[in-house]
Scaffold this active site. Structure first.
Site, PDB file in Angstrom:
ATOM      1  N   GLY A 235      -5.978  53.449  22.047  1.00 48.72           N
ATOM      2  CA  GLY A 235      -4.816  53.659  21.189  1.00 48.72           C
ATOM      3  C   GLY A 235      -4.319  52.342  20.601  1.00 48.72           C
ATOM      4  O   GLY A 235      -5.105  51.425  20.335  1.00 48.72           O
ATOM      5  N   SER A 236      -3.016  52.259  20.426  1.00 51.65           N
ATOM      6  CA  SER A 236      -2.431  51.123  19.710  1.00 51.65           C
ATOM      7  C   SER A 236      -2.661  49.791  20.404  1.00 51.65           C
ATOM      8  O   SER A 236      -2.516  48.745  19.767  1.00 51.65           O
ATOM      9  CB  SER A 236      -0.934  51.339  19.528  1.00 51.65           C
ATOM     10  OG  SER A 236      -0.733  52.582  18.891  1.00 51.65           O
ATOM     11  N   THR A 237      -2.982  49.787  21.697  1.00 48.76           N
ATOM     12  CA  THR A 237      -3.203  48.489  22.344  1.00 48.76           C
ATOM     13  C   THR A 237      -4.394  47.791  21.715  1.00 48.76           C
ATOM     14  O   THR A 237      -4.499  46.562  21.755  1.00 48.76           O
ATOM     15  CB  THR A 237      -3.464  48.646  23.855  1.00 48.76           C
ATOM     16  OG1 THR A 237      -4.580  49.513  24.043  1.00 48.76           O
ATOM     17  CG2 THR A 237      -2.267  49.241  24.571  1.00 48.76           C
ATOM     18  N   PHE A 238      -5.275  48.559  21.078  1.00 45.37           N
ATOM     19  CA  PHE A 238      -6.446  47.955  20.453  1.00 45.37           C
ATOM     20  C   PHE A 238      -6.066  47.159  19.211  1.00 45.37           C
ATOM     21  O   PHE A 238      -6.850  46.345  18.720  1.00 45.37           O
ATOM     22  CB  PHE A 238      -7.480  49.038  20.103  1.00 45.37           C
ATOM     23  CG  PHE A 238      -8.825  48.484  19.726  1.00 45.37           C
ATOM     24  CD1 PHE A 238      -9.708  48.052  20.706  1.00 45.37           C
ATOM     25  CD2 PHE A 238      -9.206  48.353  18.391  1.00 45.37           C
ATOM     26  CE1 PHE A 238     -10.931  47.521  20.355  1.00 45.37           C
ATOM     27  CE2 PHE A 238     -10.434  47.827  18.045  1.00 45.37           C
ATOM     28  CZ  PHE A 238     -11.303  47.408  19.037  1.00 45.37           C
ATOM     29  N   LYS A 239      -4.849  47.398  18.695  1.00 42.39           N
ATOM     30  CA  LYS A 239      -4.417  46.667  17.496  1.00 42.39           C
ATOM     31  C   LYS A 239      -4.399  45.168  17.765  1.00 42.39           C
ATOM     32  O   LYS A 239      -4.472  44.361  16.833  1.00 42.39           O
ATOM     33  CB  LYS A 239      -3.041  47.158  17.048  1.00 42.39           C
ATOM     34  CG  LYS A 239      -3.121  48.584  16.465  1.00 42.39           C
ATOM     35  CD  LYS A 239      -1.764  49.202  16.245  1.00 42.39           C
ATOM     36  CE  LYS A 239      -1.940  50.663  15.788  1.00 42.39           C
ATOM     37  NZ  LYS A 239      -0.690  51.417  15.861  1.00 42.39           N
TER      38      LYS A 239
END
Lengths: 486, 480
Positions: free
Chosen positions: A216-220
């Site tokens: 999810g957004s942690t990959f940003k």
């Protein structure tokens, strides 16, 4: 009649001689092969014929060998705080074999390791009981307990790493299991084992190392790193030319953000990160292209199926063959991107350690039963994931997320904390309850630091970005506190 | 070929021709026997203590009683020898005593594995009782059988008795753990293995029969394709015996016994007629028979397959009819290695219920190692060679044939059992003489030793003395 009798005598001698040759063959030439045959249960019994070495956490053994004096097995393995440490120790069962450290370090623990040969020989000569060696782990018991308590009653995992060395300070998977319940061979052991296997919550899965989730957004964080490394943006305050919504390349699909109230249109990188704008980072990923994105992800450890700590972690995935629209989704941690909690902790630790990613490890030292050191872990660099300059920018972004963005719950007074929330959709048409993620690091006095990744499965009743911050962040916070505050 | 003489004192036992008289005032060598017997009692005693110390950390409780019991048995046997067979071979009795004692110790040690080895537990007490009865039978034979030549009178009765013994098990159901072998006669809880006794009785018949027929078989022959073949009427009984052993094989699933009888018959035929053609003839017949049976009978096939692939039984699920025993025994032997684990410290109970009986050699191999097994084979080799020496020394053809028959039957049995257990040849259903658990086997083998000793007593007795005379007392024996 004597001549034939003599010949018969020779014949009888030949018969006996044949037997002698045969036993020499079996017990001399083939002996080792028969002794180590997989079906030879003696090896199994030998393993429990003397006290097994212990696994040490914070100077205290978290395992025991209970003297049960059975007909087959003299000792039985026992664990202290079994459920808390199960993903690290694994099990050592008379009926079901060994796993995790109990399996990987079995040679040392059971005393059959060739490095113990000299000692064992001495022990044999002096009539001492043979004793396996100990495995000293890097786990910080306070951090482990904080993570375990935080995940109590939930499904998920937490990993904490010391970014400077790669030492794993906490590794928790919940729900967990008690290896002591099936350490023996009885009917109740078999039942306990089968119940664990049948349990739909998969208590025996090592979620921290062996399960991959959409990050999810942690990959940003990885996407932002790729943007800085490839000079797409120079500073965290650079404007991104991002429409809202963003139409995925070559499709008519709109990529939306959590809500329309967020200031994502043409946001700066920092604002995009603070509000976790899908549009901003989806566009960055699509424009960088799948190869540049994958190269960056692999520098952090993605697509490496040989991350051994020494327990082998499942490879995290950044796909090779997505189209541009797919790459946009891959870049916000959806679609085909998958990561283990360990992997996301490695991302945070590389950022905290100014770009240098240390090889994560769990075993600090192996020692014989008399405390004589057999081997010490030497710290190894996994690689330079990003340049120090990029690391600085990402630290700014992450610290801003905790100060102003979705990660406020991770604030710790007196410490510098940076983090990133994530809520990952999964299941058919995203029907499953999303995974709540929090990836963070904290820096304390005298340059001590810790990087943490927490994932909570099916935890979020609300499908919004808050969930990562509200469910996973407090757990990460308590782990960081446990490591850095006295 | 003086290898067999190396064990006797050179002065007293110069090699002599079959008809040569023994030198006057030959030493009786009873004292040698006594000294050897002391060893034969002390070694198992120490082994017994060793097991106790290894397994419980203390000397076993029955140490004194057990030692006295074994010692008393040996002493009684020895005194009977002094009185009734003073010139007999000095080695056979100690050898048998030693093997028997070691067997009892090993069975007791396996009993201590307790619940891991059900059924037939505990077995040591029974084995001790059977040893006592075995020695009693030995004593009985030594006293009652004034001269072995008396047995000649019973040639045809022996044939009838052995036939009955061999055929009887067909009418009794076999148990699962015998893998289809019908080698037992069961009356209530009491069971005997008639094959063990038939071995001796059949040898008596062969010896009697061949002594009468040997000239006819040796001389009246015609040449055929370079081989000397006997006339049909003399060939008849041989074919009958061959068929009989095949029938045993087919109806009782007992490879070992049929091989033993056929081998025994060929050996005795060869010794009686001194014609090599008999051996070739016998080999051709037995190989032919074995091939036919192996390719038709399923249980023989199973045994051959498990010999070729002993680990097949460990597959999941195990193929039908296979047994883990041979694989387990090989792992036992391999784990024992060169020096063994030490008594009481192995895990041969993994061989399961047969660890005390058919597969006791595996238990010895694991705990005493290659060294111990070599020693045990050496003991067997000595028994066989002393028996064959007796045959050489015997002065009557019946005695010669009987001694050769008994010794080679013993040797064949040791080979067939030990070969089967160690995976040298396919497994057959017989037990290790003296070592293995089992009353029939003990009784029969003690009787066999007794008959051999009677023959050797007669052979070594100075010619001046009549056969049944009582020897002068205080004849100086030399302890070598």
């Amino acid at each position: 009649m004597n001549k034939p009798i003599r010949r018969v005598a020779i014949f009888c001698m030949v018969l006996i001689l044949a037997l002698m040759v045969r036993v020499n063959w079996v017990q001399g030439v083939q002996a080792a092969a028969w002794a180590s045959n997989e079906h030879n249960k003696r090896n199994q019994y030998d393993r429990y014929a003397h006290p097994r070495g212990n696994i040490i956490v914070g100077g205290q053994p978290i395992t025991r060998s209970d003297f049960v004096n059975g007909l087959r097995y003299k000792y039985k393995r026992g664990w202290n705080d079994a459920e808390m440490y199960a993903p690290i120790t694994g099990y050592s069962s008379q009926a079901f074999g060994n796993s995790q450290l109990e399996s990987l370090e079995d040679g040392l623990l059971s005393g059959s390791d060739s490095r113990l040969f000299f000692r064992n020989t001495l022990d044999m000569l002096t009539g001492e009981q043979r004793q396996g060696g100990d495995v000293v782990t890097t786990i910080d018991p306070k951090a482990q307990k904080a993570a375990f308590d935080g995940l109590a009653g939930k499904k998920g995992a937490a990993v904490a790493i010391d970014p400077r060395t790669g030492a794993i300070l906490a590794l928790v998977s919940a729900p967990s299991y008690d290896p002591g319940k099936f350490a023996g061979t009885g009917a109740e052991d078999t039942k306990a084992y089968n119940d664990y296997l049948k349990n739909p919550d998969k208590p025996m899965a090592n979620r921290a190392l062996r399960e991959t989730y959409p990050p999810g957004s942690t990959f940003k964080l990885v996407t932002a790193a790729a943007a800085f490394e490839n000079n797409v943006y120079k500073n965290v305050d650079d404007q991104t030319q991002t429409p809202n919504p963003y139409i995925l390349p070559n499709t008519r699909t709109e990529l939306k953000n959590e809500s329309d109230t967020e200031p994502c249109e043409n946001a700066t990188v920092k604002v995009g990160m603070d509000y976790s704008c899908n549009t901003v980072f989806g566009k960055i990923g699509a424009e960088l292209g799948k190869d540049k994105m994958r190269t960056q992800a692999e520098k952090f450890g993605f697509n490496d199926d040989k991350v051994d700590v020494p327990i082998r972690a499942t490879a995290s995935v950044f796909p090779k063959g997505s189209d541009q629209a797919g790459t946009a989704l891959d870049s916000i941690g959806q679609h085909d991107t998958r990561a283990t909690p360990l992997q996301m902790a490695m991302v945070a630790s590389a950022i905290a350690n100014n770009g240098t990613l240390m090889q994560p490890y769990l075993v600090a030292q192996e020692r014989a039963s008399n405390l004589e050191v057999i081997s010490n872990h030497t710290e190894k660099q996994y690689g330079q994931a990003i340049s120090p300059a990029t690391a600085q920018k990402l630290q700014q972004l992450m610290e801003s997320v905790v100060q102003n963005g979705t990660g406020k719950k991770a604030k710790i007074p007196g410490l510098t904390v940076g983090g990133k929330t994530g809520t990952a959709q999964h299941g058919q048409d995203n029907s499953g309850l999303p995974y709540a993620w929090f990836v963070s690091y904290a820096k304390g006095a005298d340059n001590k630091m810790v990087a943490v990744a927490v994932v909570v499965e099916d935890g979020a009743a609300q499908r919004n970005e808050i969930s990562g911050g509200s469910l996973a962040a407090p757990i990460a916070r308590s782990v960081m506190e446990a490591v850095l505050t006295k | 070929m003086s290898t067999f003489d190396s064990l006797s004192t050179p002065a007293a036992e110069q090699r002599r021709g079959p008809a040569a008289d023994a030198p006057q005032a030959a030493p009786t060598r009873r004292n040698t026997e006594l000294a050897m017997l002391a060893f034969a009692v002390v070694i198992p005693m120490l082994a017994y203590a060793n097991v106790g110390l290894a397994m419980d950390g203390t000397l076993p409780g029955g140490m004194l009683g057990y030692s006295l019991g074994m010692g008393a048995l040996a002493l009684i046997a020895h005194l009977v020898m002094r009185r009734f067979a003073p010139y007999a071979d000095p080695l056979l009795l100690p050898l048998a005593t030693l093997l028997n004692g070691l067997g009892v110790v090993m069975i007791w040690r396996l009993d201590k594995a307790g619940g891991l080895l059900v059924p037939n537990y505990p077995a040591a007490t029974n084995q001790l009782m059977w040893s006592g009865l075995g020695v009693a039978l030995f004593v009985g034979v030594a006293i009652l059988l004034k001269d072995h030549r008396i047995l000649q009178r019973y040639t045809y009765i022996s044939m009838a008795v052995s036939l009955v013994l061999l055929v009887a098990p067909v009418f009794f159901p076999s148990r699962d753990e015998d893998f289809g072998a019908k080698i037992w006669i069961r009356i209530g809880s009491f069971s005997i293995q008639p094959g063990e006794f038939a071995k001796i009785i059949l040898t008596i018949f062969f010896a009697g029969f061949l002594m009468v027929k040997r000239d006819a078989l040796a001389l009246a022959s015609r040449r055929f394709m370079g081989l000397y073949l006997p006339r049909g009427r003399d060939l008849g009984p041989i074919i009958v015996i061959w068929l009989l052993s095949l029938l045993i094989l087919i109806f009782e699933n007992d490879l070992g016994t049929s091989f033993l009888f056929f081998g025994l018959f060929v050996v005795m035929l060869y010794v009686a007629t001194e014609r090599t053609s008999w051996i070739i003839f016998g080999l051709v017949l037995s190989i032919g028979g074995a091939t036919v049976v192996a390719s038709t009978a399923s249980h023989v096939k199973i045994r051959i397959n498990s010999w070729l692939d002993p680990m097949a039984a460990f597959q999941e699920p195990p193929p039908k009819g296979t047994s883990e025993q041979i694989g387990q025994t090989l792992m036992s032997l391999g784990s024992g290695g060169t020096t063994g684990t030490g008594l009481g410290q192995g895990r041969s109970w993994l061989i399961q219920f047969a660890a005390k009986s058919d597969f006791i050699l595996g238990s010895f191999g694991e705990e005493l190692g290659l060294t111990g097994l070599m020693a045990i084979f050496m003991l067997y080799a000595l028994i066989v060679q002393r028996g064959l020496r007796t045959a050489i020394a015997a002065r009557d053809p019946f005695g010669k044939l009987l001694a050769v028959g008994l010794s080679s039957a013993f040797a064949l049995q040791v080979f067939v059992v030990a070969g089967g257990v160690t995976g040298l040849i396919p497994l057959t259903g017989m037990t290790m003489p003296f070592l293995a658990q089992g009353g029939s086997s003990l009784l029969a083998n003690w009787a066999l030793i007794a008959v051999l000793l009677k023959i050797s007593d007669t052979a070594r007795r100075p010619a001046a003395e009549p056969a049944a005379a009582i020897p002068e007392p205080n004849r100086g024996g030399t302890v070598s």
